[in-house]
Design a protein around this motif. Structure first.
Motif, PDB file in Angstrom:
ATOM      1  N   LYS A 217      96.684  35.555 111.248  1.00 60.79           N
ATOM      2  CA  LYS A 217      96.443  36.306 112.587  1.00 60.79           C
ATOM      3  C   LYS A 217      95.315  37.052 111.958  1.00 60.79           C
ATOM      4  N   ILE A 218      95.512  38.209 110.775  1.00 61.20           N
ATOM      5  CA  ILE A 218      94.528  39.179 110.146  1.00 61.20           C
ATOM      6  C   ILE A 218      93.465  38.652 110.219  1.00 61.20           C
ATOM      7  N   ALA A 219      93.430  37.653 108.911  1.00 59.53           N
ATOM      8  CA  ALA A 219      92.459  37.393 108.465  1.00 59.53           C
ATOM      9  C   ALA A 219      91.291  36.143 109.487  1.00 59.53           C
ATOM     10  N   ALA A 220      91.606  35.879 110.817  1.00 61.78           N
ATOM     11  CA  ALA A 220      90.772  35.591 111.440  1.00 61.78           C
ATOM     12  C   ALA A 220      90.694  36.811 112.578  1.00 61.78           C
ATOM     13  N   GLN A 221      90.717  37.903 111.863  1.00 66.32           N
ATOM     14  CA  GLN A 221      89.960  38.687 112.897  1.00 66.32           C
ATOM     15  C   GLN A 221      89.354  39.828 112.418  1.00 66.32           C
ATOM     16  N   MET A 222      90.007  40.039 111.012  1.00 64.61           N
ATOM     17  CA  MET A 222      88.762  41.021 109.981  1.00 64.61           C
ATOM     18  C   MET A 222      87.742  40.288 109.311  1.00 64.61           C
ATOM     19  N   THR A 223      87.920  38.396 109.244  1.00 71.96           N
ATOM     20  CA  THR A 223      87.009  38.623 107.893  1.00 71.96           C
ATOM     21  C   THR A 223      86.351  37.475 108.711  1.00 71.96           C
ATOM     22  N   ASP A 224      84.968  37.377 108.308  1.00 71.91           N
ATOM     23  CA  ASP A 224      83.581  34.975 109.012  1.00 71.91           C
ATOM     24  C   ASP A 224      84.003  34.474 108.493  1.00 71.91           C
ATOM     25  N   PHE A 225      85.038  33.960 107.035  1.00 74.78           N
ATOM     26  CA  PHE A 225      85.240  32.984 107.081  1.00 74.78           C
ATOM     27  C   PHE A 225      86.502  33.039 105.911  1.00 74.78           C
ATOM     28  N   PHE A 226      87.731  32.564 105.294  1.00 77.58           N
ATOM     29  CA  PHE A 226      88.560  32.537 104.725  1.00 77.58           C
ATOM     30  C   PHE A 226      88.558  30.819 104.397  1.00 77.58           C
ATOM     31  N   VAL A 227      90.150  30.685 103.930  1.00 75.40           N
ATOM     32  CA  VAL A 227      90.183  29.453 102.584  1.00 75.40           C
ATOM     33  C   VAL A 227      92.055  30.135 102.787  1.00 75.40           C
ATOM     34  N   ILE A 228      92.858  29.275 103.234  1.00 74.68           N
ATOM     35  CA  ILE A 228      94.300  29.536 103.130  1.00 74.68           C
ATOM     36  C   ILE A 228      94.626  28.400 102.223  1.00 74.68           C
ATOM     37  N   THR A 229      95.254  28.956 100.613  1.00 78.74           N
ATOM     38  CA  THR A 229      96.012  28.270  99.621  1.00 78.74           C
ATOM     39  C   THR A 229      97.343  28.900  99.295  1.00 78.74           C
ATOM     40  N   ASP A 230      97.338  28.200  97.822  1.00 73.49           N
ATOM     41  CA  ASP A 230      98.896  28.948  97.652  1.00 73.49           C
ATOM     42  C   ASP A 230      98.111  30.010  97.180  1.00 73.49           C
TER      43      ASP A 230
END
Length: 518
Positions: free
Chosen positions: A408-421
Motif C-alpha cells: 500500500k505504501i509503495a502504491a501511494q508514494m511511487t509512480d511505478f514499483f517492482v515487488i520481488t524477493d
C-alpha cells in the motif's frame, strides 16, 4: 575456567544433573558452544531448542567432540535414555547461556561503559553516530550493529546476518574490546536480542530508543509483546550500578514517538528525552532539509548548538538527536558533537547512491518496514523531478501483517514499483509477492501497468532500470548492506549495490550500442 565456577554463575540452580557421578566439576572448560560443530575437546555444550533444530538432538555429537558436559533445556523421557555425557538440566536455557557466557569471559561488561540502542528503525545509524562522537571526544569505542563491527578504530562488515549476536559471541566480543583498551561499547539491541536474552548480562549504563512501529510480529505475535521486548532494555538500567568508570546511567527516549509513554514506566534511571515536534530536553528547531545535507539548531538544557551534517532527511535529524542526547548525558562537549556530525559518513547500505554514469538516480537502502519505507520515499519524492520507483519485497517466515502495508505504501508514494524477493527462506516466494500485491491493489493500482511482481531480484532490478528515464529515481529497498539472500535454507551471495552496478553497466552498454553514430 573450572566448570564449578561457571555453574556458580547460574541465576537459578539446575533442576537436575544426569550422570552426576561422571561430572568433574573441577574440569577446566576450554570453550562454550551451542553448535556441536564448533565444539572442541574440553568444551561445555549448551543444548538450546531452536526454530529449525534442537540442540538436545546433538548430545552424541558433543560427546564425540570431547565435551566435558552438556547444559540445556529439560529432557524428554526418550532423551534421558542412553545419555552419552553428563547433562545439567535447567529451566531457562537462554538465561543460563547468557550466565555461563558472562562467567566464561570474566564479565567484560562490568569493566566497560555499555550503551544499548533499540527501536524499529535507525538503530544502526544511531549506534554509529554515538561511536563516532565518542571517538572524536578521545574515548575508545567498540561497536556491534546489523551492518558493522568496530574495535578501537578497526571496522569491518557484519556478514553474520544477525543484528544482535548470540550471548557467547557478544561476551567474547566485549572481551576483545577490553583487550583492545576500549572504554565504551555500543550494542545494537534488537527485540529478538532482548527477548532471547542475548544481551542479558551486558550491564547497560545507557539505553536508547529510536522508535517503535510495526515489525517482527511473526516472532512476538502482538505489537504489545514487541513493545514489551523493547522495554527490557530499559528494565536492565540499574540506578544502583556503579562500575567506577564515570558512566552516567540514563534512559534516552524519543518524545515524538509513541514509545515514550510506553517505555517511561520501565525506567528506574533518569530520563533524557529528545524530539522535534515536542518540547523535549534535547530539541531540534529551525530544520533545513536539503538534497545534499541537513542543518538544524539543537536546544540543550543548558545551551544550544548548531548542527550541519551530510545526512539527509527528517528521520536522520531524529537519529542525530538520539546520538546527541547520549553524548550530552556523558558530558561530551557540544562543540565535539557538532564537529563529529559535520563530517560523519553515512552507514553502508543506508541511502547509498549508486552511480555508474546512468541518466537516473539509484539509491540502495535497508528500509524493510512500512514506516522506514515510507520515510525514505518521502525524502526522495521532492528530490525527484521525474518518476519515483522502488524495488522491494518482504522477508519469508517473518511478519506477515506488514506485507500488504508495504504494498500500500509503495502504491501511494511511487509512480511505478517492482515487488520481488527479499529473503523468502522456506516460504513460497510467489505467495509472498501476492500478499504484498494485495495491499497495492487495494489502492486501485493495476498489475502490469502500475507495478510488476518478479521474484528473481536481479531481473526485478534490471526491469526497474529499463523503465527508468532521465530525472527518475529508483530505490532498491530492503537489503541495504546485506551480503546474502536466503532462499530455502541456503544463504546465497548477494549485494544490492554490486548487482545494481552490474545491471547499470549493462544498461549503459546497451544504450551505447543503440546510439547512432553521427
Amino acid at each position: 575456567m573450572q566448570l564449578e565456577n561457571i555453574l556458580a554463575a547460574l541465576e537459578q540452580p539446575p533442576i537436575h544433573i544426569y550422570k552426576a557421578d561422571q561430572l568433574n566439576t573441577h574440569a577446566d572448560i576450554t570453550a562454550i558452544a551451542y553448535d556441536s560443530r564448533k565444539l572442541t575437546s574440553g568444551g561445555l555444550f549448551i543444548a538450546v531448542p531452536g526454530t529449525h533444530t534442537d540442540g538436545r538432538l546433538y548430545l552424541k555429537d558433543a560427546a564425540r567432540k570431547g565435551a566435558v558436559a552438556a547444559l540445556g533445556a529439560p529432557l524428554t523421557e526418550e532423551q534421558k535414555q542412553d545419555l552419552p555425557l553428563p547433562y545439567i538440566e535447567v529451566a531457562d536455557v537462554l538465561t543460563a547461556l547468557a550466565n555461563v557466557s558472562c562467567a566464561f569471559y570474566d564479565y567484560p561488561a562490568s569493566k566497560l561503559c555499555t550503551i544499548g540502542v533499540t527501536g524499529t528503525d535507525g538503530k544502526t545509524t544511531v549506534s554509529n553516530l554515538i561511536s563516532a562522537i565518542l571517538d572524536t571526544a578521545g574515548l575508545r569505542s567498540g561497536l556491534m550493529t546489523t551492518a558493522n563491527f568496530k574495535i578501537s578504530g578497526q571496522e569491518w562488515d557484519n556478514a553474520t546476518r544477525q543484528s544482535t549476536l548470540e550471548a557467547p559471541e557478544i561476551q567474547q566480543f566485549l572481551k576483545r574490546m577490553l583487550e583492545a583498551q576500549v572504554t565504551h561499547a555500543v550494542i545494537e539491541s534488537t527485540s529478538h536480542g532482548l527477548e532471547l536474552k542475548r544481551v542479558h548480562g551486558c550491564q547497560f549504563d545507557v539505553g536508547v530508543v529510536t522508535n517503535i512501529t510495526h515489525e517482527h510480529l511473526d516472532f512476538h505475535k502482538t505489537i504489545e509483546n514487541y513493545r514489551r521486548a523493547k522495554a527490557r532494555l530499559f528494565e536492565m538500567l540499574d540506578p544502583e550500578r556503579d562500575k567506577g568508570l564515570g558512566c552516567r546511567s540514563v534512559a534516552v527516549l524519543n518524545r515524538d514517538d509513541v514509545s515514550y509513554e510506553i517505555l517511561k514506566p520501565y525506567c528506574r534511571v533518569p530520563i533524557l528525552d529528545y524530539g522535534i515536534d515536542t518540547p523535549a530536553a534535547i530539541r531540534a528547531v529551525d530544520l533545513d532539509l536539503r538534497a545534499n545535507g541537513t542543518s538544524f539548531r539543537v536546544l540543550l538544557p543548558d545551551g544550544e548548538i548548531m548542527i550541519e551534517t551530510p545526512l539527509i532527511g527528517r528521520f536522520n535529524v531524529s537519529n542525530c538527536l538520539a546520538a546527541i542526547a547520549v553524548a550530552y548525558s556523558q558530558g561530551i562537549a557540544p562543540e565535539v558533537i557538532a564537529r563529529t556530525l559535520k563530517t560523519v559518513k553515512g552507514v553502508s547500505g543506508r541511502m547509498e547512491h549508486i552511480d555508474e554514469g546512468q541518466p537516473f538516480t539509484v539509491i540502495v537502502d535497508y528500509a524493510h518496514t512500512p514506516d522506514s519505507l515510507g520515510k525514505v520515499l518521502s525524502i526522495l519524492r521532492p528530490l525527484t523531478s521525474g518518476k519515483l520507483m522502488v524495488v522491494f519485497g518482504s522477508a519469508g517466515e517473518r511478519d506477515l501483517q506488514k506485507r500488504p502495508l508495504m504494498g500500500k505504501i509503495a502504491a501511494q508514494m511511487t509512480d511505478f514499483f517492482v515487488i520481488t524477493d527479499e529473503d523468502p527462506r522456506e516460504e513460497d516466494r510467489e505467495k509472498i509477492l501476492e500478499e504484498i500485491a494485495v495491499g497495492a491493489e487495494s489502492t486501485g493500482k493495476k498489475r502490469g501497468t502500475d507495478f510488476l511482481c518478479i521474484a528473481d531480484r536481479t531481473e526485478a532490478i534490471a526491469t526497474a532500470f529499463a523503465h527508468a528515464e532521465p530525472g527518475d529515481t529508483v530505490l532498491l529497498a530492503g537489503k541495504g548492506h546485506e551480503q546474502s539472500i536466503i532462499i530455502g535454507r541456503e544463504k546465497l551471495p548477494w549485494d544490492d549495490r554490486r548487482v545494481a552496478r552490474e545491471q547499470l553497466q549493462q544498461f549503459n552498454d546497451k544504450k551505447a550500442s543503440c546510439t547512432p553514430i553521427s
